[in-house]
Motif scaffolding. Structure first.
Motif, PDB file in Angstrom:
ATOM      1  N   TRP A  61       0.857  -1.194   0.000  1.00 40.79           N
ATOM      2  CA  TRP A  61       0.000   0.000   0.000  1.00 40.79           C
ATOM      3  C   TRP A  61       0.882   1.229   0.000  1.00 40.79           C
ATOM      4  O   TRP A  61       1.815   1.336   0.799  1.00 40.79           O
ATOM      5  CB  TRP A  61      -0.911  -0.033   1.217  1.00 40.79           C
ATOM      6  N   ASN A  90      -2.879   0.226  -4.266  1.00 39.58           N
ATOM      7  CA  ASN A  90      -2.312  -1.032  -3.825  1.00 39.58           C
ATOM      8  C   ASN A  90      -1.548  -1.656  -4.981  1.00 39.58           C
ATOM      9  O   ASN A  90      -1.902  -1.478  -6.158  1.00 39.58           O
ATOM     10  CB  ASN A  90      -3.413  -2.008  -3.393  1.00 39.58           C
ATOM     11  N   GLN A 121      -5.504  -4.915   5.077  1.00 33.82           N
ATOM     12  CA  GLN A 121      -5.457  -4.340   3.734  1.00 33.82           C
ATOM     13  C   GLN A 121      -6.042  -2.927   3.766  1.00 33.82           C
ATOM     14  O   GLN A 121      -6.907  -2.616   4.589  1.00 33.82           O
ATOM     15  CB  GLN A 121      -6.249  -5.195   2.744  1.00 33.82           C
ATOM     16  N   TYR A 122      -5.550  -2.088   2.854  1.00 35.60           N
ATOM     17  CA  TYR A 122      -5.965  -0.694   2.788  1.00 35.60           C
ATOM     18  C   TYR A 122      -6.477  -0.360   1.390  1.00 35.60           C
ATOM     19  O   TYR A 122      -6.023  -0.917   0.392  1.00 35.60           O
ATOM     20  CB  TYR A 122      -4.785   0.236   3.094  1.00 35.60           C
TER      21      TYR A 122
END
Length: 661
Positions: A397, A403, A613-614
């Motif tokens: 990220w 991503n 996760q972003y």
């Protein structure tokens, strides 16, 4: 050809060719690049550190200053700015250096006569933070700074005398350039440019670009600073407040170059100027109307400082990367050292057999058996988070908007668009929604919070709003409900289209919003409601008044540019807004927005974090829902505003309009 950014010297594990060179640990600001005549490269910092490399491709080392007797000189309260070389052996090191020996005034400088092996701490007779220095091969040197004085040496920097400076400690000397021992030019903070024909025995004032009304200013401190000024053939070239112009010396009529340039440096041997364009191309001017592109490659990052040695241009970037450019050749290196091991990584994620780590743009790996880090790659973006899929594949990220999926099979970072990232979370009803916003600084800590709890299958409810000042907590009555169906609908939309940019129609801008926007314009035209970072903002009334009629023509790409605009400010005070959602299985979903000075209206984009996760969320419906769930006195309530959003659009459109002009 572009050189390898790893450089030609590798610290390799002989068994498996692993690059274990460490990044040079540079703490503190680096203002300038220094290059000696034998092309040895030096960096000095505001923390008093000194680093050097034998050439552009060589290993870097720290220098621990010693006197001629071998005694360590220590730090001596030194704030180092630059090393100025007369030749490969003799140089002066200047900045804000405490000369604490008996008989010294407060400020001093260092002198070396053997290429930096030993140094002498000397007194130049003044008390000034040295902002600029200029030396020549004949042993002449000029320098000055905060006191406004001009100091001169004609014996390779060993002894100094004060010249007749036109500046004082208010204007200050900021840039000086000498064409020969008598002819020179200089500039200061407050729109002052002076020249001399007799080595500053006397001087004469020269009209500046601001004097000739080539740009506007609000006359705040340093607003018309002469950043850099040189004599070039029959011309003067200046960078005043970020604007670069040239004029003939005998008739002062400033004008722009045919290309938009952002930095320049004279090659004294060819008498040409190297320049960097706003598109980061490197060009060479033989005269103001004649130029050529030196290399086809563009710089990957903004230049901080330029030096020319032996007809080659050396560049220090804002990220402390280095470039050497000559005709049709570019060498790009990151300063590495074999004197230290790779450590102090910002991110470490452990797999089964392999650990992944990151610091800035550097991606590292280590065998978990020994945790001895080696370089896997240098990427084109800063790594803010690593999410391991397995030992060989990770999601990276960039902390901004993207991503990337990275595989050890091909050693490439490929853009990755998450598909249904909230699918697992949405399988269970949301039981709590906590909304908070706050600010923290040197002398304050302030926050608001409301928490909604599931009342039944269709409703979440809150009865209070909490205000926190340091440790003092105040609870206020705030009875409000949140529809589970509305919340689930918004979350489902985010899950279906993560990272989608909204359309202008999604903001539901009303005539009232437009009227409120025009009131904001009027207030700013009258000098009201301007933050300190907007001191130089000048509104074109006709243009800003026309923006409401342009709204239907706003493209998605324009909205994306506005919503992704990076703040570009730092402050000791920080602000945040956050939403934490917990479902019935105690799974958590977090959306946050952090900033220092100003945020994008509606707090877009939100940074979404789920299961490590972003991704960015630009969903205006989510922000509108949050706005409906907080009381009127909630911190940052005012940013949920279409009128402010129109102002942000107008600012962006005005910048684009000025570029066209």
């Amino acid at each position: 050809m572009a050189g390898n950014k790893y450089g030609s010297i590798l610290s390799l594990d002989t068994n498996n060719n692993r690059d274990r060179r460490a990044e040079l640990d540079i703490y503190g600001r680096v203002s300038e690049l220094s290059v000696s005549t034998d092309e040895k490269i030096w960096l000095v910092t505001a923390m008093g550190d000194i680093f050097y490399s034998v050439n552009i491709d060589s290993n870097w080392h720290s220098l621990y200053m010693k006197s001629e007797s071998g005694e360590s000189l220590g730090l001596n309260d030194r704030h180092l700015e630059r090393i100025s070389f007369f030749n490969k052996d003799t140089a002066i090191l200047t900045g804000y250096i405490s000369a604490d020996k008996p008989g010294f005034n407060k400020s001093g400088y260092y002198l070396t006569k053997n290429g930096g092996k030993t140094w002498s701490l000397l007194d130049f007779g003044g008390d000034s933070w040295i902002y600029c220095a200029f030396v020549d091969k004949q042993g002449n040197a000029w320098m000055g700074g905060s006191s406004g004085e001009i100091y001169y040496s004609n014996d390779f920097g060993q002894h100094w005398e004060t010249r007749n400076s036109p500046y004082n400690n208010t204007s200050r000397l900021h840039s000086i350039f000498m064409a020969d021992a008598n002819t020179g030019i200089s500039g200061a903070l407050h729109n002052d440019i002076y020249g001399t024909d007799n080595n500053w025995k006397t001087s004469y004032r020269i009209e500046s670009p601001l004097d000739q009304l080539l740009y506007s200013t609000n006359k705040s401190y340093g607003d018309a600073k002469i950043e850099k000024i040189i004599l070039w053939k029959e011309y003067i070239v200046v960078n005043e407040n970020g604007y670069i112009y040239y004029t003939k010396h005998d008739k002062i009529a400033w004008q722009e170059f045919p290309l938009n340039i952002i930095n320049f440096e004279l090659d004294p041997e060819s008498d040409n100027i190297f320049a960097i364009t706003d598109s980061l191309k490197v060009v060479s001017f033989t005269n103001p109307d004649s130029f050529q592109v030196i290399v086809n490659n563009t710089l990957p990052t903004q230049p901080k400082d330029l030096k020319v040695v032996n007809n080659a241009l050396y560049i220090l970037s804002n990220e402390n990367e280095l470039f050497k450019i000559s005709t049709n050749a570019m060498t790009h290196v990151i300063p590495y050292t074999t004197d230290n091991m790779i450590d102090n990584l910002n991110i470490i994620k452990a797999g089964n057999d392999i650990a992944w780590g990151a610091k800035g743009k550097q991606l590292y790996l280590a065998d978990r058996s020994d945790m001895n880090w080696y370089r896997e790659n240098v990427l084109h973006f800063h790594i803010e988070n690593i999410h391991l899929i397995n030992d060989s594949i990770a999601l990276l990220w960039d902390g901004v908007s993207n991503n990337y999926i990275y595989s050890l099979s091909d050693h490439e970072a490929k853009l990755y668009l998450p598909a249904s990232p909230l699918k697992s979370f949405l399988t269970s009803p949301v039981k709590t929604v906590t909304i908070n916003a706050g600010s923290m600084g040197c002398f304050h800590h302030y926050a608001n919070e409301v928490c909604y709890e599931r009342k039944n299958d269709t409703t979440l409810e809150t009865t209070a709003s909490v205000t926190l000042k340091y440790q003092d907590e105040k609870i206020s009555k705030f009875k409000h409900t949140l529809s589970s169906n509305n919340l689930n609908s918004v979350l489902a939309q985010i899950n279906e289209n993560p990272g989608a940019i909204p359309d202008i129609k999604d903001f539901n801008i009303t005539e009232k919003d437009k009227e409120d926007y025009l009131k904001l314009v009027d207030d700013q035209l009258n000098g009201k409601h301007k933050n300190y970072h907007e001191e130089n903002k000048v509104l074109d009334k006709e243009f800003y008044y026309a923006v409401p009629d342009m709204l239907d023509t706003i493209s998605t790409s324009t909205l994306e540019a506005v919503l992704n605009k990076q703040e570009g400010w730092f402050s000791t005070t920080s602000y945040w807004s956050g939403i934490l959602l917990i479902n019935e299985t105690n799974d958590t979903l977090a959306l946050t927005k952090n900033y220092y000075v100003e945020t994008i209206p509606w707090n877009l984009p939100w940074r979404v974090e789920y299961h490590g996760q972003y991704f960015n969320c630009y969903d205006i419906a989510f922000s509108q829902l949050i706005n409906s769930c907080i009381p009127n006195d909630f911190m940052d309530k005012e940013v949920y505003s279409n009128s402010l959003f129109i102002m942000k659009l107008a600012d962006y459109l005005w910048i684009q309009e000025k570029l066209k002009r």
